[in-house]
Write a protein that holds these residues in place. Structure first.
Motif, mmCIF file in Angstrom:
data_model
loop_
_atom_site.group_PDB
_atom_site.id
_atom_site.type_symbol
_atom_site.label_atom_id
_atom_site.label_comp_id
_atom_site.label_asym_id
_atom_site.label_seq_id
_atom_site.Cartn_x
_atom_site.Cartn_y
_atom_site.Cartn_z
ATOM 1 N N ASP A 124 -7.872 0.239 -2.677
ATOM 2 C CA ASP A 124 -7.920 0.314 -4.138
ATOM 3 C C ASP A 124 -9.323 0.066 -4.682
ATOM 4 O OD1 ASP A 124 -7.768 -2.305 -3.236
ATOM 5 O OD2 ASP A 124 -6.736 -3.037 -5.025
ATOM 6 N N ARG A 125 -10.202 -0.514 -3.874
ATOM 7 C CA ARG A 125 -11.570 -0.798 -4.323
ATOM 8 C C ARG A 125 -12.610 0.070 -3.613
ATOM 9 N NH1 ARG A 125 -11.462 -7.480 -4.556
ATOM 10 N NH2 ARG A 125 -9.842 -7.646 -6.172
ATOM 11 N N PHE A 126 -12.380 0.321 -2.342
ATOM 12 C CA PHE A 126 -13.354 1.092 -1.548
ATOM 13 C C PHE A 126 -12.608 2.191 -0.773
ATOM 14 C CE2 PHE A 126 -14.679 -3.401 -1.747
ATOM 15 C CZ PHE A 126 -15.825 -3.265 -2.524
ATOM 16 N N TRP A 175 0.802 -1.222 0.000
ATOM 17 C CA TRP A 175 0.000 0.000 0.000
ATOM 18 C C TRP A 175 0.834 1.271 0.000
ATOM 19 C CZ3 TRP A 175 -4.261 -1.375 -1.815
ATOM 20 C CH2 TRP A 175 -4.932 -2.509 -1.407
ATOM 21 N N PHE A 176 2.070 1.204 0.541
ATOM 22 C CA PHE A 176 2.880 2.429 0.635
ATOM 23 C C PHE A 176 4.189 2.334 -0.139
ATOM 24 C CE2 PHE A 176 0.896 2.050 5.039
ATOM 25 C CZ PHE A 176 -0.270 2.682 4.652
ATOM 26 N N ALA A 217 -12.245 2.847 3.355
ATOM 27 C CA ALA A 217 -10.911 2.755 3.957
ATOM 28 C C ALA A 217 -10.565 4.039 4.699
ATOM 29 C CB ALA A 217 -9.872 2.473 2.870
ATOM 30 N N ARG A 218 -10.899 5.195 4.090
ATOM 31 C CA ARG A 218 -10.625 6.475 4.750
ATOM 32 C C ARG A 218 -11.419 6.603 6.044
ATOM 33 N NH1 ARG A 218 -8.998 11.742 3.460
ATOM 34 N NH2 ARG A 218 -8.588 11.173 1.290
ATOM 35 N N ALA A 219 -12.691 6.223 6.018
ATOM 36 C CA ALA A 219 -13.522 6.329 7.224
ATOM 37 C C ALA A 219 -12.984 5.435 8.337
ATOM 38 C CB ALA A 219 -14.969 5.967 6.885
ATOM 39 N N ALA A 220 -12.585 4.209 7.996
ATOM 40 C CA ALA A 220 -12.035 3.299 9.006
ATOM 41 C C ALA A 220 -10.723 3.834 9.563
ATOM 42 C CB ALA A 220 -11.839 1.914 8.400
ATOM 43 N N ARG A 221 -9.887 4.387 8.681
ATOM 44 C CA ARG A 221 -8.616 4.974 9.144
ATOM 45 C C ARG A 221 -8.868 6.125 10.101
ATOM 46 N NH1 ARG A 221 -5.570 8.928 5.199
ATOM 47 N NH2 ARG A 221 -7.359 10.141 5.945
ATOM 48 N N ASP A 222 -9.810 6.978 9.755
ATOM 49 C CA ASP A 222 -10.073 8.148 10.594
ATOM 50 C C ASP A 222 -10.611 7.744 11.963
ATOM 51 O OD1 ASP A 222 -9.204 9.574 8.454
ATOM 52 O OD2 ASP A 222 -11.172 10.382 7.873
ATOM 53 N N PRO A 231 -4.240 11.559 1.808
ATOM 54 C CA PRO A 231 -5.019 10.657 0.958
ATOM 55 C C PRO A 231 -4.731 9.199 1.313
ATOM 56 C CG PRO A 231 -3.118 11.478 -0.246
ATOM 57 C CD PRO A 231 -3.136 12.204 1.082
ATOM 58 N N VAL A 232 -5.659 8.333 0.959
ATOM 59 C CA VAL A 232 -5.410 6.896 1.094
ATOM 60 C C VAL A 232 -4.875 6.386 -0.237
ATOM 61 C CG1 VAL A 232 -7.176 6.547 2.856
ATOM 62 C CG2 VAL A 232 -7.778 6.310 0.444
ATOM 63 N N PRO A 233 -4.030 5.360 -0.230
ATOM 64 C CA PRO A 233 -3.510 4.825 -1.501
ATOM 65 C C PRO A 233 -4.633 4.195 -2.314
ATOM 66 C CG PRO A 233 -2.915 3.396 0.322
ATOM 67 C CD PRO A 233 -3.521 4.615 0.932
#
Length: 680
Positions: free
Chosen positions: A205-207, A176-177, A211-216, A240-242
């Motif tokens: 890469d799909r959602f 991812w990074f 992913a951003r909401a879960a990270r936050d 940003p998320v990858p």
């Protein structure tokens, strides 16, 4: 009464402990999945060169606490198991809280699964039932007792799923990074802590929105737990998320695949490859390959002279375009074996760098070799003949020492020379009439820098070093390097120029018949760089010579290397006839008889076969060569004299034999060998 109750309690406690120990012995946790990880090939610094899938085609990369940024396990515990350091694997307070919330709201509001319970579930997946949950709790306590808290974290960071075939935080960080997890930003650490909660539903890469909401949410929990402050959490949410999953590192892919194929699945192979140098070499190789307009390719090997560590390896310029390891291909070496022909002659004291050799038209049986420039240069010194890579003098020197003997000496050093199955070594060997691998050629040249001692390249750390084989003595090896330092450089390149300070490079180029192979091998005080350029299918490349094609690449590779710290030993050896400014009278000219001169009073000795050697017999038998003493020589094998003037002995079978030579004054020398018949 109190004493009786105390005894009962102690007995009961003892019984519980005994029952736990017996149960643990009868039903131990299955930790095999922790060992069933990807095969890893690492560089000398521990960086990942390449990982190969584990069972089930998953990319499971084992990860320890020392391999991750401390921010990640801190966020992980804040999000998944806030009392991780306090409970034995099961958190009863979290279980009571989760149960109460479920009863109050009629649905699951929060979970009670600890990191230890998640590890137990990853080790032994089961359907999500009440019975499975109870088993999971018991296993969690048991696994934590076996692994300890740090072991639980390491197991989670190895087994946790991160989407697709990715398992483990190290594989996820690369995917991812594009980097190892040793240094993570707060946003990156939070995303890695969130993904295992639902690895497919949260795949960036799909959602990306999910992913951003879960990270936050993880960032908010980390801020609430004091892992980071609120301002840092808010700033991290702006990152940003990858949106793409990157491939894991693939460096030195030809070498890595060869090593992995020879190792058991799940092996961790730490090489001597310098990661930074390897990446620079791959960039250089890709750039150079793109400049070839005829589907040509290249291979490069870089060795450390002192211990023959393989510092960098390029099997082709572009792995995606060609997955064949061209460094292992047996190709015609052109003129690159000439220095070793001269080295053996120097070592025999049958030639001096100042010896005069006639470069005029000559026939060797039915063969009439010509120089590369189709010209003749009259009388030249051996030094000049080698520096200018003249063909006719090299053939004369090889005829002097004997092609069969030269090939046998090289093979005894562990170097694989490939001849047609129906042919014995002949004089065309001097001009490339043999097959050799780039790695073997690099080992030969690195041996010159080690005073004539040959060792195979050392690839893996921890392997016991083999015993060196002696090709020639130190005087001869140093003499050849001294000569090669005067080789003419390609146009536009100054030999000896390095990035930090002048670097003395002894090098030799070679071009095979029909311009099929272009070679250059260079030796500095500390390093050996070998380069091959050609087409993988062996097609001709008219005009593509080693000096103009491979040599510039070799100098560019040297510019990637650190400055040399060692010093080239001087070729001078006090009292040694080889290094007198003017050759002694016996070596003023190359003598074409077949007795090797020695210094006055030099004892008789057998040059070939060497004592204790395993010798493969050729079509004409085993070559015999002596030096010193006073010719003519009489050879005696196992008590039976050979015909006068014999230079070969035809053995009747395999086994041990004793070879004796006697000169005209009755002085003798002997050697014992083991004869090996060639494979059919």
């Amino acid at each position: 009464m109190i004493r009786r109750h105390a005894i009962k309690i102690a007995l009961a406690a003892f019984g519980v402990i005994a029952a736990i120990l017996i149960a643990d012995r009868l039903f131990p946790p299955d930790l095999g999945k922790l060992r069933d990880h990807s095969t890893l090939v690492l560089d000398a610094q521990g960086g990942l060169l390449q990982a190969f899938p584990a069972a089930g085609d998953v990319m499971r990369v084992p990860t320890g606490l020392e391999q991750v940024d401390p921010l990640y396990p801190a966020m992980l515990k804040a999000a998944e198991d806030r009392r991780f350091g306090l409970h034995p694997g099961f958190d009863p307070f979290a279980a009571l809280r989760a149960t109460g919330q479920a009863l109050r709201y009629g649905r699951v509001v929060s979970g009670a699964s600890t990191l230890s319970m998640q590890v137990a579930r990853l080790l032994e997946p089961k359907p999500r039932t009440l019975g499975a949950k109870l088993t999971e709790i018991l296993r969690a306590v048991q696994v934590q007792a076996h692994l300890g808290r740090d072991g639980i974290l390491a197991a989670y960071m190895t087994l946790a799923p991160f989407g697709g075939a990715l398992e483990g935080v190290q594989a996820a960080s690369w995917a991812w990074f594009g980097k190892p997890p040793t240094h993570l930003s707060p946003a990156e650490a939070a995303l890695l802590a969130a993904l295992p909660q639902s690895p497919e539903r949260l795949r960036p890469d799909r959602f990306p929105a999910a992913a951003r909401a879960a990270r936050d949410r993880i960032l908010d929990r980390a801020a609430a737990a004091g892992v980071i402050n609120t301002a840092t959490a808010q700033a991290a949410k702006a990152d940003p998320v990858p949106v793409d999953q990157r491939p894991l590192p693939m460096h030195a892919p030809h070498l890595a695949r060869r090593l992995a194929a020879a190792a058991p699945v799940g092996a961790i192979l730490r090489t001597h490859v310098d990661g930074k140098l390897q990446r620079g070499l791959e960039r250089l190789g890709l750039t150079q390959k793109q400049r070839f307009a005829d589907d040509a390719d290249l291979a490069v090997v870089v060795l450390a002279n002192q211990d023959r560590k393989l510092l960098a390896h390029l099997g082709s310029g572009d792995w995606l375009a060609r997955q064949v390891d061209l460094s292992q291909a047996r190709r015609s070496p052109g003129s690159t074996l000439k220095p070793f022909i001269y080295a053996v002659a120097f070592d025999d004291l049958s030639l001096h760098p100042g010896s005069l050799i006639s470069d005029m038209p000559q026939r060797f049986g039915a063969w009439r070799p010509r120089n590369f420039d189709h010209d003749f240069h009259g009388t030249v010194t051996a030094r000049e003949a080698l520096q200018r890579s003249l063909n006719i003098p090299a053939v004369q020197v090889l005829e002097k020492i004997g092609p069969a003997r030269f090939a046998a000496v090289v093979r005894l050093c562990g170097i694989d020379l490939s001849f047609p199955s129906t042919e014995d070594p002949g004089l065309p060997l001097a001009l490339g009439g043999v097959g050799i691998r780039l790695t073997d050629l690099a080992a030969l040249y690195a041996g010159l820098a080690d005073d004539g001692r040959i060792l195979p390249p050392a690839t893996l750390q921890g392997e016991p070093p083999p015993s060196p084989r002696v090709l020639v003595g130190s005087a001869a090896a140093r003499a050849v390097l001294d000569v090669l330092e005067g080789s003419p450089s390609p146009n536009g390149i100054a030999s000896g120029s390095g990035v930090a300070r002048p670097r003395r490079i002894a090098f030799k180029t070679g071009t095979s018949f029909g311009f099929r192979d272009a070679w250059t091998v260079g030796v500095s005080a500390d390093y050996t760089v070998a380069v091959w350029v050609g087409r993988a299918d062996g097609a001709p490349r008219p005009g593509a010579m080693g000096r103009e094609t491979a040599a510039p690449i070799m100098f560019k590779v040297f510019d990637l290397l650190p400055p040399d710290h060692g010093l080239r030993p001087p070729p001078q050896s006090p009292g040694h006839a080889l290094f007198q400014a003017v050759p002694p009278p016996a070596l003023a000219h190359l003598r074409q008889d077949h007795s090797l001169p020695g210094r006055p009073g030099e004892p008789l000795r057998i040059l070939f076969p060497p004592d204790g050697a395993v010798v493969e017999t050729l079509k004409d038998g085993v070559s015999l060569l002596a030096a010193g003493g006073t010719p003519p020589f009489q050879w005696v094998v196992d008590g039976d004299p050979l015909p006068a003037g014999a230079s070969f002995w035809p053995p009747q079978g395999e086994g041990f034999s004793r070879i004796v030579v006697v000169d005209s004054h009755g002085r003798r020398a002997e050697t014992s060998i083991r004869v090996q018949m060639p494979d059919n």
